[in-house]
Design a protein around this motif. Sequence first.
Motif, PDB file in Angstrom:
ATOM      1  N   UNK A  79     -17.637 -12.082  -6.524  1.00 27.14           N
ATOM      2  CA  UNK A  79     -16.179 -12.093  -7.008  1.00 27.14           C
ATOM      3  C   UNK A  79     -16.036 -12.477  -8.379  1.00 27.14           C
ATOM      4  N   UNK A  80     -15.050 -11.074  -8.959  1.00 32.67           N
ATOM      5  CA  UNK A  80     -15.385 -11.483 -10.446  1.00 32.67           C
ATOM      6  C   UNK A  80     -14.286 -12.090 -11.419  1.00 32.67           C
ATOM      7  N   UNK A  99      -5.338 -20.589 -10.853  1.00 27.30           N
ATOM      8  CA  UNK A  99      -5.018 -18.690 -11.885  1.00 27.30           C
ATOM      9  C   UNK A  99      -6.654 -18.581 -11.823  1.00 27.30           C
ATOM     10  N   UNK A 100      -7.543 -19.643 -11.535  1.00 24.81           N
ATOM     11  CA  UNK A 100      -8.926 -18.359 -11.131  1.00 24.81           C
ATOM     12  C   UNK A 100      -9.255 -17.836  -9.945  1.00 24.81           C
ATOM     13  N   UNK A 101     -10.094 -16.538  -9.759  1.00 27.30           N
ATOM     14  CA  UNK A 101      -9.572 -15.643  -8.851  1.00 27.30           C
ATOM     15  C   UNK A 101     -11.115 -15.571  -8.262  1.00 27.30           C
ATOM     16  N   UNK A 102     -12.177 -16.263  -9.141  1.00 28.38           N
ATOM     17  CA  UNK A 102     -13.312 -16.575  -7.785  1.00 28.38           C
ATOM     18  C   UNK A 102     -13.207 -16.896  -6.810  1.00 28.38           C
ATOM     19  N   UNK A 111     -16.802 -27.556  -9.590  1.00 32.72           N
ATOM     20  CA  UNK A 111     -17.506 -27.515  -8.284  1.00 32.72           C
ATOM     21  C   UNK A 111     -16.878 -26.703  -7.709  1.00 32.72           C
ATOM     22  N   UNK A 112     -17.561 -26.732  -6.204  1.00 26.86           N
ATOM     23  CA  UNK A 112     -16.737 -25.480  -5.245  1.00 26.86           C
ATOM     24  C   UNK A 112     -16.064 -26.091  -3.810  1.00 26.86           C
ATOM     25  N   UNK A 113     -15.169 -25.726  -3.484  1.00 24.63           N
ATOM     26  CA  UNK A 113     -14.664 -26.057  -2.271  1.00 24.63           C
ATOM     27  C   UNK A 113     -14.866 -25.154  -1.073  1.00 24.63           C
ATOM     28  N   UNK A 114     -15.227 -25.459   0.106  1.00 25.61           N
ATOM     29  CA  UNK A 114     -14.875 -24.828   1.186  1.00 25.61           C
ATOM     30  C   UNK A 114     -13.719 -24.949   1.861  1.00 25.61           C
ATOM     31  N   UNK A 115     -13.064 -23.557   1.685  1.00 29.48           N
ATOM     32  CA  UNK A 115     -11.606 -24.105   2.263  1.00 29.48           C
ATOM     33  C   UNK A 115     -10.874 -25.112   1.607  1.00 29.48           C
ATOM     34  N   UNK A 116     -10.226 -26.637   2.350  1.00 27.92           N
ATOM     35  CA  UNK A 116      -9.747 -27.421   1.668  1.00 27.92           C
ATOM     36  C   UNK A 116     -11.102 -28.641   1.173  1.00 27.92           C
ATOM     37  N   UNK A 131     -20.364 -23.343  11.103  1.00 27.38           N
ATOM     38  CA  UNK A 131     -18.795 -22.688  11.867  1.00 27.38           C
ATOM     39  C   UNK A 131     -19.508 -21.004  11.557  1.00 27.38           C
ATOM     40  N   UNK A 132     -18.281 -20.323  13.080  1.00 29.24           N
ATOM     41  CA  UNK A 132     -18.434 -19.011  13.226  1.00 29.24           C
ATOM     42  C   UNK A 132     -16.829 -18.517  12.301  1.00 29.24           C
ATOM     43  N   UNK A 133     -15.962 -19.189  11.839  1.00 29.84           N
ATOM     44  CA  UNK A 133     -14.311 -18.915  11.909  1.00 29.84           C
ATOM     45  C   UNK A 133     -14.923 -18.202   9.833  1.00 29.84           C
ATOM     46  N   UNK A 134     -13.837 -17.779   9.653  1.00 28.18           N
ATOM     47  CA  UNK A 134     -14.007 -17.217   8.359  1.00 28.18           C
ATOM     48  C   UNK A 134     -13.633 -18.498   7.788  1.00 28.18           C
ATOM     49  N   UNK A 135     -14.187 -18.589   5.959  1.00 31.04           N
ATOM     50  CA  UNK A 135     -14.134 -19.469   5.748  1.00 31.04           C
ATOM     51  C   UNK A 135     -13.650 -18.343   3.980  1.00 31.04           C
ATOM     52  N   UNK A 136     -13.422 -19.356   3.045  1.00 30.67           N
ATOM     53  CA  UNK A 136     -12.736 -19.271   2.296  1.00 30.67           C
ATOM     54  C   UNK A 136     -13.463 -19.974   0.686  1.00 30.67           C
ATOM     55  N   UNK A 137     -14.722 -19.710  -0.018  1.00 30.51           N
ATOM     56  CA  UNK A 137     -15.064 -20.882  -1.162  1.00 30.51           C
ATOM     57  C   UNK A 137     -14.246 -19.756  -1.921  1.00 30.51           C
ATOM     58  N   UNK A 138     -13.760 -21.360  -3.029  1.00 30.43           N
ATOM     59  CA  UNK A 138     -13.314 -21.127  -4.227  1.00 30.43           C
ATOM     60  C   UNK A 138     -14.042 -21.996  -5.395  1.00 30.43           C
TER      61      UNK A 138
END
Length: 132
Positions: free
Chosen positions: A6-7, A23-26, A58-63, A95-102
């Motif tokens: 992501x950029x 508002x960061x979109x990464x 930092x990096x979040x994995x989901x929440x 996990x094998x479920x979808x993860x969102x990293x932000x």
Amino acid sequence: LQVKSAIDTSTRSTSSTSFGTHSHTCSIDITPSAATSKMMCFYHTDAYYNQGGSAALTIFRDSTNIGHSTDGIDFYHSDASTRTISISHIDSPNSTSQITYSIQFRARSGGGTFYVANNTDISHFVIMEIGA
């Protein structure tokens, strides 16, 4: 196994002392191929704090913050100059479920504003799945 990126092409800022995307979109959605997979996370940008103070990224994995609860994965201490930020971190999501990293960041002290991608207006975030 998988590589996603992501950029964000804008300068982002915050005076908040709470972690947030501001508002960061990464952010990256990824579904691990196996529960034993590891995720190699890379983030690169530049940052600036306009007053004497400190900030954390930092990096979040989901929440879930996968870094330190207050200092994150990278800690920025202001000397009123722009500094390159490069984060690399291995996560084990189990996990094998979808993860969102932000990517999330916050001001820690100093009362000023913390800027991400201040000079370059660009932030890069890459996730590589590594088989176990």
